[in-house]
Design an enzyme around this catalytic site. Structure first.
Site, PDB file in Angstrom:
ATOM      1  N   GLY A  45      -1.852 -31.508  11.509  1.00  0.00           N
ATOM      2  CA  GLY A  45      -0.611 -32.299  11.575  1.00  0.00           C
ATOM      3  C   GLY A  45       0.561 -31.419  11.187  1.00  0.00           C
ATOM      4  O   GLY A  45       0.491 -30.198  11.299  1.00  0.00           O
ATOM      5  N   ARG A  46       1.613 -32.070  10.696  1.00  0.00           N
ATOM      6  CA  ARG A  46       2.817 -31.306  10.333  1.00  0.00           C
ATOM      7  C   ARG A  46       2.513 -30.258   9.267  1.00  0.00           C
ATOM      8  O   ARG A  46       2.944 -29.113   9.351  1.00  0.00           O
ATOM      9  CB  ARG A  46       3.879 -32.242   9.765  1.00  0.00           C
ATOM     10  CG  ARG A  46       4.448 -33.233  10.721  1.00  0.00           C
ATOM     11  CD  ARG A  46       5.512 -34.034   9.962  1.00  0.00           C
ATOM     12  NE  ARG A  46       5.968 -35.169  10.722  1.00  0.00           N
ATOM     13  CZ  ARG A  46       5.333 -36.336  10.765  1.00  0.00           C
ATOM     14  NH1 ARG A  46       4.210 -36.509  10.091  1.00  0.00           N
ATOM     15  NH2 ARG A  46       5.803 -37.330  11.486  1.00  0.00           N
ATOM     16  N   ILE A  47       1.765 -30.680   8.234  1.00  0.00           N
ATOM     17  CA  ILE A  47       1.505 -29.759   7.115  1.00  0.00           C
ATOM     18  C   ILE A  47       0.561 -28.640   7.571  1.00  0.00           C
ATOM     19  O   ILE A  47       0.745 -27.473   7.214  1.00  0.00           O
ATOM     20  CB  ILE A  47       0.946 -30.524   5.891  1.00  0.00           C
ATOM     21  CG1 ILE A  47       1.973 -31.573   5.426  1.00  0.00           C
ATOM     22  CG2 ILE A  47       0.613 -29.565   4.745  1.00  0.00           C
ATOM     23  CD1 ILE A  47       1.444 -32.569   4.402  1.00  0.00           C
ATOM     24  N   HIS A  68      -2.345 -33.080  -8.460  1.00  0.00           N
ATOM     25  CA  HIS A  68      -1.691 -33.714  -7.288  1.00  0.00           C
ATOM     26  C   HIS A  68      -0.185 -33.411  -7.251  1.00  0.00           C
ATOM     27  O   HIS A  68       0.652 -34.313  -7.332  1.00  0.00           O
ATOM     28  CB  HIS A  68      -1.969 -35.236  -7.295  1.00  0.00           C
ATOM     29  CG  HIS A  68      -1.834 -35.841  -5.921  1.00  0.00           C
ATOM     30  ND1 HIS A  68      -2.586 -36.921  -5.487  1.00  0.00           N
ATOM     31  CD2 HIS A  68      -1.040 -35.522  -4.870  1.00  0.00           C
ATOM     32  CE1 HIS A  68      -2.253 -37.234  -4.262  1.00  0.00           C
ATOM     33  NE2 HIS A  68      -1.305 -36.391  -3.854  1.00  0.00           N
ATOM     34  N   ARG A  83      -6.546 -35.632   0.245  1.00  0.00           N
ATOM     35  CA  ARG A  83      -6.971 -36.736  -0.621  1.00  0.00           C
ATOM     36  C   ARG A  83      -8.385 -36.444  -1.127  1.00  0.00           C
ATOM     37  O   ARG A  83      -9.211 -35.870  -0.394  1.00  0.00           O
ATOM     38  CB  ARG A  83      -6.984 -38.069   0.132  1.00  0.00           C
ATOM     39  CG  ARG A  83      -5.632 -38.684   0.404  1.00  0.00           C
ATOM     40  CD  ARG A  83      -4.931 -39.147  -0.884  1.00  0.00           C
ATOM     41  NE  ARG A  83      -3.648 -39.787  -0.622  1.00  0.00           N
ATOM     42  CZ  ARG A  83      -2.468 -39.164  -0.546  1.00  0.00           C
ATOM     43  NH1 ARG A  83      -2.395 -37.854  -0.728  1.00  0.00           N
ATOM     44  NH2 ARG A  83      -1.360 -39.850  -0.317  1.00  0.00           N
ATOM     45  N   GLU A 138      -7.994 -40.194  -9.827  1.00  0.00           N
ATOM     46  CA  GLU A 138      -6.814 -39.513 -10.375  1.00  0.00           C
ATOM     47  C   GLU A 138      -6.179 -40.383 -11.446  1.00  0.00           C
ATOM     48  O   GLU A 138      -6.008 -41.576 -11.194  1.00  0.00           O
ATOM     49  CB  GLU A 138      -5.819 -39.196  -9.263  1.00  0.00           C
ATOM     50  CG  GLU A 138      -6.386 -38.185  -8.288  1.00  0.00           C
ATOM     51  CD  GLU A 138      -5.405 -37.753  -7.195  1.00  0.00           C
ATOM     52  OE1 GLU A 138      -4.258 -38.232  -7.180  1.00  0.00           O
ATOM     53  OE2 GLU A 138      -5.814 -36.931  -6.364  1.00  0.00           O
TER      54      GLU A 138
END
Ligand code: GLV
Length: 320
Positions: free
Chosen positions: A156-158, A286, A238, A267
């Site tokens: 994706g974008r990342i 995170h 995630r 988390e």
């Protein structure tokens, strides 16, 4: 009467100022502590808008308590904390904050890759403990990043922003994704391969898929067994995408070489979690998008989405 909005965490003043003219605001005033569920359950009853973080589970039970709710604005790009199907059934809009955090999260992902490869955290602890007695030929030796093969799961974008960084290190780029992206292949010189080939061939495997029913334990025992013994696994997406128990065993027995983790199944990750006992794990709380500029941009974008949704427009980042 102004629409009622509930905000689940103390936000920067600039963001509150943006919202306070249009809405009747209530906010959980603590910065470092999430809103207790019973308070959220009470506040949601009256709210027409909800501004929330990834720390809140916005599930069907909660939505059943929210007859007036029209918009849920999540200050995150991932929205696995929200039952989007339930929201959609109830006619509630859900929004997220894509785009503004892309480069910052790619930076952190690359930092994890570098830290894992070159044992940066382990070496720093070594020095601080007083173990550094002399320079020696094979002391704290790591893996080369320059010229290595990077496999990106989820382009994706990342993922694309990460690939761009990796080209500066002359890395050989592989990806696997639900759909092929010929455009990105051309632009970035990245090659589409099967998930299995990517795992077998990569020196660095970066997990950047969304967390959905299809990606729960996407990296499990079988996948780890396909990876190279020198490989470093990076997860900045995630926690539940990588099976932590399987990862622990793979690292412990040297099946793979190291891991860089910014996210965990639970988390905050408990400090006695077995993964944290391993020297070849770089673990972060995170912080993928945590630059001052980016977090402010995310907070402002979430505010804009909420305003647009509650004032009758289609929010810019509607996900349903
Ligand atoms: C952070 O993890 C986000 O989804 O924005």
């Amino acid at each position: 009467m102004k629409p009622k909005v509930y905000i689940t965490r103390k936000l920067p003043d600039r963001v509150v100022d943006k919202l306070k003219n249009s809405f009747d605001l209530r906010m959980w005033e603590k910065e470092e502590e999430p809103v207790p569920r019973e308070i959220l359950e009470k506040e949601i009853k009256e709210a027409e808008g909800l501004y929330c973080l990834l720390t809140e589970s916005i599930d069907r039970d909660l939505l059943n308590l929210a007859p007036r709710l029209k918009v849920i604005s999540n200050m995150a790009v991932g929205y696995n904390n929200i039952d989007v199907a339930a929201a959609t059934e109830k006619g509630i809009m859900v929004t997220n904050t894509p785009g503004v955090l892309t480069e910052t999260t790619a930076d952190l992902t690359f930092a994890l890759l570098m830290a894992g490869a070159r044992r940066v955290v382990e070496a720093s602890h070594y020095l601080q403990r007083g173990d550094w007695k002399t320079w020696s030929p094979m002391q704290l030796t790591g893996q080369d990043v320059y010229g290595a093969t990077l496999g990106i799961l989820g382009l994706g974008r990342i993922g694309e922003a990460l690939a761009k960084r990796a080209t500066g290190f002359d890395m050989n780029l592989l990806y696997h994704n639900r759909s092929r992206k010929p455009d990105a292949e051309e632009r970035l010189g990245i090659q589409y391969v099967s998930k299995e080939d990517l795992l077998r061939e990569s020196d660095f495997v970066c997990v950047l898929t969304p967390y959905t029913q299809e990606t729960v334990n996407y990296i499990d025992e079988a996948e780890l067994a396909m990876m190279k013994p020198n490989a470093v696994l990076i997860n900045s997406a995630r926690g539940g995408i990588v099976n932590e128990e399987a990862l622990y065993h793979a690292l412990k027995k040297g099946q793979i070489w190291g891991a860089g983790l910014d996210v965990f199944e639970q988390e905050p990750v408990p400090t006695d979690h077995p993964l944290l006992s391993l020297p070849n794990v770089v673990a972060l709380p995170h912080i993928g998008s945590a630059s001052q500029n980016t977090r402010l941009k995310m907070a402002l974008l979430a505010a804009e989405n909420l305003i647009q949704g509650l004032l009758g427009e289609t929010p810019k980042n509607l996900v349903n």
